[in-house]
Scaffold this motif. Structure first.
Motif, PDB file in Angstrom:
ATOM      1  N   ASP A   3      -3.621  -4.112   2.119  1.00  0.00           N
ATOM      2  CA  ASP A   3      -3.392  -6.103   2.228  1.00  0.00           C
ATOM      3  C   ASP A   3      -2.313  -5.970   3.296  1.00  0.00           C
ATOM      4  O   ASP A   3      -2.362  -7.301   3.866  1.00  0.00           O
ATOM      5  N   CYS A   4      -1.995  -5.701   3.742  1.00  0.00           N
ATOM      6  CA  CYS A   4      -0.775  -5.748   5.054  1.00  0.00           C
ATOM      7  C   CYS A   4      -1.447  -5.624   6.200  1.00  0.00           C
ATOM      8  O   CYS A   4      -1.222  -5.592   7.483  1.00  0.00           O
ATOM      9  N   GLY A   5      -3.115  -4.721   6.067  1.00  0.00           N
ATOM     10  CA  GLY A   5      -3.670  -5.006   7.116  1.00  0.00           C
ATOM     11  C   GLY A   5      -3.349  -3.505   8.554  1.00  0.00           C
ATOM     12  O   GLY A   5      -4.186  -3.490   9.540  1.00  0.00           O
ATOM     13  N   ALA A  16      -0.138  -2.044   8.747  1.00  0.00           N
ATOM     14  CA  ALA A  16       1.106  -2.182   9.689  1.00  0.00           C
ATOM     15  C   ALA A  16       1.767  -0.745   8.516  1.00  0.00           C
ATOM     16  O   ALA A  16       3.214  -0.970   9.078  1.00  0.00           O
TER      17      ALA A  16
END
Lengths: 106, 404
Positions: free
Chosen positions: A39-41, A43
């Motif tokens: 979801d955070c790509g 990070a």
């Protein structure tokens, strides 16, 4: 390109070619592999790209750094080889890598 | 390839006060016209769960719309405008990564777990005070919980809390693009600036190298190494207060609303913290609190549609979990549903909610204790609704109950 096999929780394998320099997470997402959310790509923030590195690759892949280790405490699954796929850069040494996905990412 | 502006789309009046009270039917109408897009006064609305996830694979081609928001409000060079332009959600590239890397160690699941006892202590104190009333506004009750927890996490004196809460209420409308609240937001920003500056100064006077007692110590350790400017530190602290306040409060309020309609779920939440955590995720799937916009910086092609640079996209994180194309029985509250989808209440991509692990722990711990002390809750429903763009939620939720 190296070959990486992503194994779903039910045992279904998905072998794909991933470019050196990508992350193991990107390799999954860009090949529509189910079981990785990311979801955070990438990070190292959400903990939704957890994988279990197969035993024979653990020494090559290495262990998590401090932030990743603290993020992996999102669940209490004690199985060895747990990593965030976004934190594993793909190198030539990972050709043939096998990672197993957890039953759920959240 | 079709240009996005050539598509025939439904129009969603997301900026109208009435829209937030019942948005789901409006989205159903829009999807009947086009499977993943609609228009709105604030930009093109992406109405499909799957499309939102796919578009965020191209996160680096989009940016927040805070510059435009400040301009629309005519607030450049003002305290609120400066805060909006300077905070981490408006940061990009190397600056964003630097700020995120600084803050990340304080917001991991490990840190969230470390604060669980504080969360429990605060909720028990609140319940001791409020439960004897037998009836109250749940939103007001819930509003004290995150602010008290945050204040303990940064070592703030308790007497500052009432004024802080008023300021945070005002700043909660920051992303709603509503000129009616600009004056209140300016005053709130000034008060928060003064509060954060004083808190930093007081703590700095006693700060020792190696101090690691709370979140403020973590930030000060970075500040004294000159890796963070004073303005950045004040802005970050203000942002953490703003971001941690009404999102948690609004989720808890909407969750209580669902619980009143689902007494069996509520009873299980009292008994089982792990189930309660599932209920938090399911509540956020049904009703998140954030709806945000992004500006496209480089052309994007998605499903044979060209979205040119400069286009504004509106992402309805708060209700996209009710997309019937993504999940069966989308409007039903089933915490342990077998084919659950990940809610998008914390957003997606590089700017995804930094405090997500703290928020999940805080809400689950809070509701778990509430369900033990407040039994048989009933409500006549919300008194009103906050604007749909920005931080959405109920405005007042009266409840009656039987104290345990």
């Amino acid at each position: 390109m190296v070959k990486i096999t992503y194994v779903e929780h039910d045992g279904t394998p998905h072998q794909v070619d991933v470019a050196v320099g990508r992350s193991v997470m990107r390799g999954a997402v860009e090949n529509d592999i189910p079981g990785i959310l990311a979801d955070c790509g990438g990070a190292c923030a959400c903990g939704t790209c957890r994988v279990f590195v197969a035993a024979e690759f653990r020494s090559v892949v290495g262990g998590p750094n401090a932030i990743e280790e603290a993020t992996l405490e999102i669940d209490d699954d004690p199985r060895p080889g747990k990593r965030l796929a976004c934190q594993i850069p793909v190198t030539g040494a990972l050709d043939g890598l096998i990672v197993h996905m957890p039953e759920r990412q959240f | 390839m079709q240009l996005i502006s050539d598509l025939e789309l439904s129009h969603l009046a997301v900026d109208e006060d009435w829209f937030g009270a019942d948005p789901i039917p409006q989205f159903q109408v829009a999807r009947a016209r086009h499977p993943w897009l609609a228009t709105s006064p604030l930009g093109y609305v992406v109405t499909e769960y799957k499309s939102i996830r796919e578009l965020f694979l191209l996160d680096s081609r989009m940016r927040g719309n805070y510059d435009e928001m400040v301009e629309m409000m005519g607030a450049g060079g003002t305290p609120w405008g400066d805060f909006q332009l300077g905070h981490i959600l408006n940061a990009r590239g190397d600056r964003h990564k630097r700020l995120r890397d600084i803050l990340a160690p304080a917001f991991t699941p490990r840190q969230a777990n470390r604060h669980r006892q504080v969360m429990r202590d605060v909720m028990v104190e609140l319940l001791d005070e409020w439960v004897p009333k037998r009836t109250f506004d749940f939103e007001e009750f819930a509003s004290w919980y995150p602010i008290k927890v945050i204040c303990r996490m940064i070592g703030s004196p308790e007497e500052a809390i009432p004024e802080l809460r008023d300021s945070l209420e005002a700043l909660g409308r920051s992303v709603s693009v509503d000129l009616r609240v600009l004056d209140a937001m300016q005053k709130g920003t000034e008060r928060l600036d003064a509060y954060c500056s004083e808190l930093i100064e007081t703590r700095l006077a006693m700060h020792e190298p190696g101090d690691d007692n709370d979140l403020l110590d973590v930030l000060l350790a970075i500040y004294v190494k000159h890796e963070l400017s004073h303005a950045e530190l004040v802005n970050l602290l203000t942002f953490l207060l703003v971001a941690g306040y009404d999102t948690s409060k609004n989720v808890m309020t909407m969750m209580m609303f669902e619980m009143c309609r689902n007494p069996a779920v509520y009873a299980r939440c009292a008994a089982d913290l792990a189930y309660c955590a599932q209920a938090v995720d399911e509540a956020m799937r049904l009703h998140g609190t954030n709806n945000m916009m992004r500006i496209v910086m480089e052309d994007i092609e998605h499903r044979d549609v060209l979205i040119p640079a400069g286009t504004t996209l509106f992402f309805p994180w708060a209700i996209i979990g009710q997309d019937p194309g993504a999940i069966d029985d989308p409007g039903v509250f089933i915490p342990d549903r077998p084919n659950q989808i990940r809610h998008l209440g914390f957003g997606l991509g590089a700017h995804m909610c930094l405090g997500q692990h703290i928020a999940r722990a805080q809400i689950a711990e809070g509701i778990h204790l509430i369900a033990q002390r407040i039994t048989k809750p009933a409500t006549t429903g919300p008194r009103g609704w906050r604007p749909f763009p920005g931080v959405w939620g109920m405005e007042g939720l009266p409840i009656e109950f039987v104290p345990a």
